[in-house]
Write a protein that holds these residues in place. Structure first.
Motif, PDB file in Angstrom:
ATOM      1  N   GLY A  54      -6.762   7.098  13.941  1.00  0.00           N
ATOM      2  CA  GLY A  54      -5.862   7.428  12.841  1.00  0.00           C
ATOM      3  C   GLY A  54      -6.127   6.570  11.625  1.00  0.00           C
ATOM      4  N   THR A  55      -7.408   6.397  11.297  1.00  0.00           N
ATOM      5  CA  THR A  55      -7.755   5.543  10.173  1.00  0.00           C
ATOM      6  C   THR A  55      -8.867   6.160   9.335  1.00  0.00           C
ATOM      7  N   SER A 154       5.447   1.784  15.225  1.00  0.00           N
ATOM      8  CA  SER A 154       5.917   2.156  13.884  1.00  0.00           C
ATOM      9  C   SER A 154       7.231   1.457  13.563  1.00  0.00           C
ATOM     10  N   ARG A 157       6.471  -2.176  12.674  1.00  0.00           N
ATOM     11  CA  ARG A 157       5.989  -2.284  11.292  1.00  0.00           C
ATOM     12  C   ARG A 157       7.152  -2.167  10.302  1.00  0.00           C
ATOM     13  N   GLN A 158       8.064  -1.238  10.553  1.00  0.00           N
ATOM     14  CA  GLN A 158       9.213  -1.093   9.666  1.00  0.00           C
ATOM     15  C   GLN A 158      10.055  -2.362   9.652  1.00  0.00           C
ATOM     16  N   ARG A 183      -1.363   5.805  15.199  1.00  0.00           N
ATOM     17  CA  ARG A 183      -1.692   6.017  13.795  1.00  0.00           C
ATOM     18  C   ARG A 183      -1.901   4.675  13.096  1.00  0.00           C
ATOM     19  N   HIS A 184      -3.134   4.200  13.124  1.00  0.00           N
ATOM     20  CA  HIS A 184      -3.471   2.889  12.566  1.00  0.00           C
ATOM     21  C   HIS A 184      -3.055   2.784  11.097  1.00  0.00           C
ATOM     22  N   ASP A 185      -3.479   3.712  10.279  1.00  0.00           N
ATOM     23  CA  ASP A 185      -3.181   3.633   8.845  1.00  0.00           C
ATOM     24  C   ASP A 185      -1.706   3.888   8.558  1.00  0.00           C
ATOM     25  N   GLU A 186      -1.172   4.962   9.095  1.00  0.00           N
ATOM     26  CA  GLU A 186       0.207   5.353   8.792  1.00  0.00           C
ATOM     27  C   GLU A 186       1.202   4.282   9.217  1.00  0.00           C
ATOM     28  N   TRP A 187       0.920   3.610  10.345  1.00  0.00           N
ATOM     29  CA  TRP A 187       1.845   2.603  10.849  1.00  0.00           C
ATOM     30  C   TRP A 187       1.562   1.207  10.282  1.00  0.00           C
ATOM     31  N   GLY A 188       0.612   1.114   9.386  1.00  0.00           N
ATOM     32  CA  GLY A 188       0.353  -0.173   8.746  1.00  0.00           C
ATOM     33  C   GLY A 188      -0.194  -1.231   9.682  1.00  0.00           C
ATOM     34  N   SER A 212      -8.066  -2.935   8.861  1.00  0.00           N
ATOM     35  CA  SER A 212      -7.514  -2.589   7.543  1.00  0.00           C
ATOM     36  C   SER A 212      -8.191  -3.417   6.458  1.00  0.00           C
TER      37      SER A 212
END
Length: 388
Positions: A54-55, A154, A157-158, A183-188, A212
């Motif tokens: 996911g990146t 997720s 990360r939030q 989801r590497h990118d979406e979840w930061g 990242s």
């Protein structure tokens, strides 16, 4: 040695069953790892790996284990004496924090009961208290292989974002990548750690880091010693399709085939398949009158199910009977769960009939071990499979 017919059922949560087509791909002749055919293979592989993580960023592939990929994540981003926050979710989270300490990092370890995932609230509390911003990284195991508990990355990360803390987020996906939505990118996530021998359906031997831009920037000033695990020369060589050392060529052949299989099925379908097999397995466990180790249904693993045995029963006795009578391997309890649980792996190259056979073998093994179970557990699981 006793002769057995049929195939051994390898139902541990990794290494998993390697598909025949992957084995065939790996048997191809080795090619020149400095030649144009190999460069084309590498370029295609790296592009195909990115959607699995996911990146859109860099994915580094090492000849090595998931443990090596852990070390790479730490040594590329941190310096001696840096403070790292590790959350205890099971045996492998504990091993990772021990590695961090061994590398000269100061570990702030959040204790856990091995039945729950990493707590977003606990992470936020620790980061909020760190007013001097001395914590440089938060390390979380996405899917704890020893317990069958999946942390909510997720949400973590939030929670980190609400504190405004600049710490990196490092996540172990060794038993979730290619099996559970990630989801590497979406979840930061800043560094994702993975291995080849589970959801990617390969033998052990490859380790991965998805990286990242923030993690790459940290690697330029990090001072932990590194050579083999250094990202920079690998990323640079990969741009031309090569590696700075001899790669595991035939494992890369297998990886290319495994990625083609995942693409053909489609990642959403892969995740849905794992979800339903996990639900059928938990249905069987409850039907038998036993307990799933994971205590929070939001954190149920779709890769494996850990089964908690009654106090007067030995999980290893059940595993021994299942192996000797039915030629099936189940996962052992690790660390403080030794003898208390067994683990059913249902990830990778796996279908409904394989799961049905697995659960039938477990039910027979429990009965032969003298564990009082309701035989309707298997029937209930088959109902789940039939209905979906």
């Amino acid at each position: 040695m006793t002769s057995r017919s049929g195939r051994h059922f390898l139902q541990i949560p990794g290494p998993t069953n390697v598909p025949d087509q992957v084995l065939r791909a790996m048997s191809a002749p080795t090619i020149d790892h400095r030649g144009p055919d190999f460069a084309a293979l590498t370029t295609e592989l790296l592009a195909s790996l990115k959607p699995v993580f996911g990146t859109a960023g860099d994915v580094v592939v090492f000849p090595g284990s998931g443990t090596g990929a852990w070390e790479a994540a730490l040594v590329n981003t941190l310096s001696t004496g840096d403070r790292v926050l590790h959350v205890e979710t099971g045996h492998f989270a504990t091993l990772w924090q021990q590695m961090a300490a061994g590398l000269g990092l100061y570990v702030d370890f959040v204790p856990g009961d091995w039945r729950h995932g990493a707590s977003p609230e606990a992470v936020a509390e620790r980061l909020t208290a760190d007013s001097a911003r001395t914590i440089k990284a938060v390390c979380v195991v996405h899917n704890e292989t020893s317990t069958g508990v999946t942390s909510r990355v997720s949400a973590i990360r939030q929670a980190m974002d609400t504190t405004g803390h600049p710490a990196l987020l490092l996540v172990d996906t060794i038993s979730s990548l290619g099996s559970i939505d990630y989801r590497h990118d979406e979840w930061g996530v800043d560094v994702t750690v993975a291995g080849s021998q589970k959801g990617l359906m390969l033998p052990p031997g490859l380790g991965f880091n998805a990286v990242s831009e923030k993690a790459l920037a940290a690697s330029r000033t990090a001072r932990l010693r590194r050579s083999y695990w250094d990202w920079q020369p690998i990323i640079e060589a990969n741009r031309c399709g090569f590696f700075p050392y001899t790669p595991a060529t035939n494992l890369l052949y297998g990886l290319a085939e495994a990625l083609r299989m995942l693409q053909a099925e489609g990642l959403p379908a892969v995740f849905a398949r794992h979800d339903r097999h996990a639900e059928a397995t938990r249905t069987a466990v409850r039907g038998w009158g036993l307990e799933v180790l994971c205590a929070d249904e939001r954190e149920y693993s779709s890769s494996l199910t850990a089964v908690l045995m009654p106090e007067d029963q030995d999980a290893d006795k059940v595993r021994k009977i299942v192996l000797e009578r039915f030629d099936m391997s189940l996962g052992a309890g690790l660390g403080k769960l030794a003898g208390r649980i067994f683990r059913i792996g249902h990830l990778g190259h796996f279908n409904d009939l394989t799961l049905a056979g697995t659960l039938a073998g477990v039910q027979m093994g429990l009965q032969l071990a003298g564990v009082r179970v309701d035989p309707r557990g298997l029937t209930d699981a088959l109902d789940v499979l039939r209905a979906q």
